[in-house]
Write a protein that holds these residues in place. Structure first.
Motif, mmCIF file in Angstrom:
data_model
loop_
_atom_site.group_PDB
_atom_site.id
_atom_site.type_symbol
_atom_site.label_atom_id
_atom_site.label_comp_id
_atom_site.label_asym_id
_atom_site.label_seq_id
_atom_site.Cartn_x
_atom_site.Cartn_y
_atom_site.Cartn_z
ATOM 1 N N ALA A 207 0.311 -1.290 0.063
ATOM 2 C CA ALA A 207 0.164 0.438 -0.245
ATOM 3 C C ALA A 207 0.765 1.051 0.280
ATOM 4 C CB ALA A 207 -1.014 -0.420 1.518
ATOM 5 N N VAL A 208 0.648 2.426 -1.385
ATOM 6 C CA VAL A 208 1.810 3.648 -1.680
ATOM 7 C C VAL A 208 0.754 3.875 -0.574
ATOM 8 C CG1 VAL A 208 2.924 4.497 -2.487
ATOM 9 C CG2 VAL A 208 3.227 2.187 -2.626
ATOM 10 N N VAL A 209 0.990 4.865 0.395
ATOM 11 C CA VAL A 209 0.365 6.115 0.643
ATOM 12 C C VAL A 209 1.406 7.692 1.067
ATOM 13 C CG1 VAL A 209 -1.550 4.936 2.173
ATOM 14 C CG2 VAL A 209 1.012 5.480 3.452
ATOM 15 N N ASP A 210 0.219 9.108 0.679
ATOM 16 C CA ASP A 210 1.017 9.954 1.244
ATOM 17 C C ASP A 210 0.666 10.522 2.207
ATOM 18 O OD1 ASP A 210 2.527 9.909 -1.176
ATOM 19 O OD2 ASP A 210 1.399 11.156 -2.629
ATOM 20 N N ILE A 211 1.796 10.738 3.274
ATOM 21 C CA ILE A 211 1.348 10.805 4.766
ATOM 22 C C ILE A 211 1.716 12.838 5.142
ATOM 23 C CG2 ILE A 211 2.120 10.193 7.068
ATOM 24 C CD1 ILE A 211 2.076 7.259 6.553
ATOM 25 N N PRO A 212 1.020 13.355 5.398
ATOM 26 C CA PRO A 212 1.819 14.440 6.180
ATOM 27 C C PRO A 212 2.991 14.481 7.021
ATOM 28 C CG PRO A 212 -0.785 14.982 6.323
ATOM 29 C CD PRO A 212 -0.370 13.381 5.638
ATOM 30 N N GLU A 213 3.546 15.117 6.427
ATOM 31 C CA GLU A 213 4.891 15.732 6.929
ATOM 32 C C GLU A 213 5.258 15.687 8.612
ATOM 33 O OE1 GLU A 213 9.460 17.853 6.313
ATOM 34 O OE2 GLU A 213 7.668 18.651 6.328
ATOM 35 N N ALA A 214 4.216 16.239 9.066
ATOM 36 C CA ALA A 214 3.592 16.405 10.484
ATOM 37 C C ALA A 214 3.361 14.950 11.232
ATOM 38 C CB ALA A 214 3.105 17.765 10.836
ATOM 39 N N VAL A 215 3.041 14.539 10.537
ATOM 40 C CA VAL A 215 2.765 13.025 10.717
ATOM 41 C C VAL A 215 3.687 11.880 10.976
ATOM 42 C CG1 VAL A 215 0.842 11.067 11.361
ATOM 43 C CG2 VAL A 215 0.034 13.967 10.447
ATOM 44 N N ALA A 216 4.302 11.826 9.628
ATOM 45 C CA ALA A 216 4.660 10.597 9.392
ATOM 46 C C ALA A 216 6.431 10.897 9.878
ATOM 47 C CB ALA A 216 5.601 10.797 7.609
ATOM 48 N N ASN A 217 6.456 12.524 10.418
ATOM 49 C CA ASN A 217 8.026 12.261 11.940
ATOM 50 C C ASN A 217 8.259 11.115 12.246
ATOM 51 O OD1 ASN A 217 9.585 14.424 10.052
ATOM 52 N ND2 ASN A 217 8.134 15.830 11.717
ATOM 53 N N ARG A 242 7.933 -0.323 5.043
ATOM 54 C CA ARG A 242 8.684 -0.658 4.333
ATOM 55 C C ARG A 242 9.460 0.456 4.097
ATOM 56 N NH1 ARG A 242 11.408 -1.824 -0.321
ATOM 57 N NH2 ARG A 242 9.198 -0.787 -1.527
ATOM 58 N N GLU A 243 9.348 1.506 3.640
ATOM 59 C CA GLU A 243 10.401 2.549 3.661
ATOM 60 C C GLU A 243 9.433 3.452 3.736
ATOM 61 O OE1 GLU A 243 10.796 3.591 -1.297
ATOM 62 O OE2 GLU A 243 11.687 2.324 -0.479
ATOM 63 N N ILE A 244 10.351 4.359 3.305
ATOM 64 C CA ILE A 244 9.726 5.631 3.870
ATOM 65 C C ILE A 244 10.618 7.019 3.221
ATOM 66 C CG2 ILE A 244 9.313 7.840 5.678
ATOM 67 C CD1 ILE A 244 8.664 5.727 7.330
ATOM 68 N N ALA A 245 9.325 8.148 2.056
ATOM 69 C CA ALA A 245 10.397 8.980 2.033
ATOM 70 C C ALA A 245 11.556 9.516 2.972
ATOM 71 C CB ALA A 245 10.254 9.917 0.561
ATOM 72 N N PRO A 246 12.734 9.846 2.212
ATOM 73 C CA PRO A 246 13.411 11.013 3.242
ATOM 74 C C PRO A 246 13.438 12.017 3.667
ATOM 75 C CG PRO A 246 14.694 10.420 1.313
ATOM 76 C CD PRO A 246 13.276 9.657 1.825
ATOM 77 N N GLN A 247 12.624 13.107 2.487
ATOM 78 C CA GLN A 247 12.150 14.009 2.519
ATOM 79 C C GLN A 247 10.667 14.126 1.737
ATOM 80 O OE1 GLN A 247 15.018 15.971 -0.493
ATOM 81 N NE2 GLN A 247 17.186 16.195 1.256
ATOM 82 N N ALA A 248 10.210 15.397 2.287
ATOM 83 C CA ALA A 248 9.095 15.556 1.546
ATOM 84 C C ALA A 248 8.674 16.513 0.074
ATOM 85 C CB ALA A 248 8.898 16.756 2.554
ATOM 86 N N ASP A 249 7.428 16.069 0.051
ATOM 87 C CA ASP A 249 7.049 16.427 -1.627
ATOM 88 C C ASP A 249 6.984 18.449 -1.133
ATOM 89 O OD1 ASP A 249 4.528 17.987 -3.308
ATOM 90 O OD2 ASP A 249 6.603 16.510 -4.577
ATOM 91 N N GLU A 250 8.131 18.538 -2.129
ATOM 92 C CA GLU A 250 7.729 20.568 -1.942
ATOM 93 C C GLU A 250 6.527 20.650 -2.361
ATOM 94 O OE1 GLU A 250 10.787 22.218 -4.861
ATOM 95 O OE2 GLU A 250 12.720 21.224 -4.035
ATOM 96 N N ALA A 251 6.048 20.347 -2.766
ATOM 97 C CA ALA A 251 4.526 20.724 -3.800
ATOM 98 C C ALA A 251 3.034 19.922 -2.186
ATOM 99 C CB ALA A 251 4.001 20.222 -4.582
ATOM 100 N N THR A 252 3.947 19.101 -1.934
ATOM 101 C CA THR A 252 1.669 18.445 -0.917
ATOM 102 C C THR A 252 2.889 18.452 0.528
ATOM 103 O OG1 THR A 252 2.755 16.199 -1.345
ATOM 104 C CG2 THR A 252 1.321 17.529 -2.544
ATOM 105 N N ARG A 253 3.899 19.090 0.589
ATOM 106 C CA ARG A 253 4.529 18.213 1.966
ATOM 107 C C ARG A 253 4.056 16.777 2.650
ATOM 108 N NH1 ARG A 253 8.863 20.644 1.512
ATOM 109 N NH2 ARG A 253 8.934 20.466 3.737
ATOM 110 N N THR A 254 4.315 16.381 2.086
ATOM 111 C CA THR A 254 3.835 14.469 2.361
ATOM 112 C C THR A 254 5.257 13.677 2.239
ATOM 113 O OG1 THR A 254 2.751 14.359 -0.162
ATOM 114 C CG2 THR A 254 0.829 14.535 2.047
ATOM 115 N N ARG A 255 5.224 12.617 2.591
ATOM 116 C CA ARG A 255 6.300 11.984 2.338
ATOM 117 C C ARG A 255 5.334 10.220 2.391
ATOM 118 N NH1 ARG A 255 9.706 12.136 7.992
ATOM 119 N NH2 ARG A 255 10.763 10.534 6.811
#
Length: 361
Positions: A207-217, A242-255
């Motif tokens: 399952a591939v999801v985009d999680i807000p940076e504040a929640v993903a930390n 299994r994997e978390i993007a090391p940086q948030a997306d510049e536009a959506t601020r999600t990881r």
């Protein structure tokens, strides 16, 4: 004189009678029962958050031809199951077949030259033993034989390469999987390495999801998620990050987060939209709507509801924080208290009320 006293006494009696009638009318008038919006105070120990995503394969391969050519055949469509080694598409093989024929001819010529060079060397060697030839002539024959032998090796390698390139005219799957994308059609000329098809392994799904940076930390590799289908939330499974993007997306601020599904049901097909649920510790402080607050004489109150008596009474509270939408109660309320959430400035102490449905906090 007696008439005056009688007249005054009559006026007094009349006044008393009117007052008594007025009191009877007020007593007979029913008390107004006010409907009120309310909610039950409840602190939370756990918080559940949902994030939308879709099912994707963990392993997939982008396939392309290893040589230039024009596609003359494509044997699969998107969604088709393919097996290891199955043909997906093919190029026009004419030019490659001609290259193989040319390489075969070159090899035959090189072999004939080698036979001739070997014979010449043997003849010069025999003549040299009889002093009928010179050492220089023999050395030249020997060198020609070695060059002819090397030419055979080179021609053989060229033939092997030409045959291998002819094999590149057919694009095959590297494993059992499903075709998820096609990027080239019959008749199209493609270059070496250009994407033609994508084949995915459906056995390991994520399952591939985009999680807000504040929640993903706080999320770590190995964190547990619950996952359900959006079309049918009753179909559920669990997953591990299994994997978390090391940086948030510049536009959506999600990881972007990849969650490996554990024994997913059949409904979790590739491309299916899902919701991933994360359960975390919640803020245990009591939160109430800001509309429930009554400010009076420099103090803060709420209207506490007595459900048995169906009345309201003021209850002083101490706030820890307050916004236009909600207030955080530090003291004065406990779990299970029911309070009015609207009309805080229009109630009266002990007023009769009628409860309506409210949402629990």
């Amino acid at each position: 004189m007696r008439r005056v006293h009688v007249y005054g006494a009559s006026l007094v009696c009349l006044s008393l009678m009117l007052a008594a009638c007025q009191k009877q009318d007020e007593a007979a008038k029913p008390e107004v029962i006010r409907p009120v919006l309310s909610t039950t105070v409840k602190s939370q120990s756990l918080q559940i958050r949902g994030f939308a995503g879709k099912v994707e394969p963990r392993f997939q391969t982008q396939l392309g031809f290893r040589t230039l050519g024009r596609i003359v055949r494509r044997d699969v469509s998107v969604g088709d199951l393919v097996s290891n080694g199955q043909e997906i598409a093919a190029l026009d093989p004419l030019a490659l077949e001609l290259a193989v024929q040319a390489a075969e001819a070159s090899l035959s010529s090189a072999r004939a030259q080698l036979v001739n060079a070997a014979s010449t060397e043997d003849r010069q060697k025999a003549l040299l033993s009889k002093d009928s030839s010179t050492q220089a002539t023999f050395d030249e024959a020997q060198q020609a034989n070695a060059a002819a032998s090397a030419a055979v090796v080179r021609a053989d390698a060229d033939l092997t390469k030409a045959r291998e390139e002819l094999g590149y005219a057919v694009l095959r799957s590297d494993f059992d999987g499903v075709v998820t994308s096609l990027q080239a059609d019959v008749g199209q000329t493609v270059t070496a390495g250009q994407l033609v098809a994508v084949v995915a392994r459906p056995d390991v799904r994520e399952a591939v999801v985009d999680i807000p940076e504040a929640v993903a930390n706080p999320i770590k590799i190995g964190s547990k998620f619950g996952v359900s289908l959006q079309t049918d939330p009753t179909i559920q499974t669990s997953g591990v990050v299994r994997e978390i993007a090391p940086q948030a997306d510049e536009a959506t601020r999600t990881r972007r987060t990849r969650i490996t599904l554990e024994q997913p049901p059949e409904g979790f097909r590739l491309g299916t939209t899902v919701t991933a649920y994360l359960t975390t510790a919640a803020d245990p402080r009591i939160r109430i709507p800001a509309t429930a607050i009554l400010d009076k004489d420099g103090k803060t109150f709420v209207w506490l509801i007595d459900e048995k008596q169906a009345t309201v009474s003021t209850k002083e509270v101490r706030l820890e924080g307050r916004t236009n939408a909600e207030a955080i109660v530090a003291d004065g309320l406990t779990d299970g208290d029911r309070i009015a959430t609207a009309g805080a400035h229009s109630f009266a102490e002990g007023q009769k009320i009628k409860l309506t449905d409210g949402n629990s906090l």
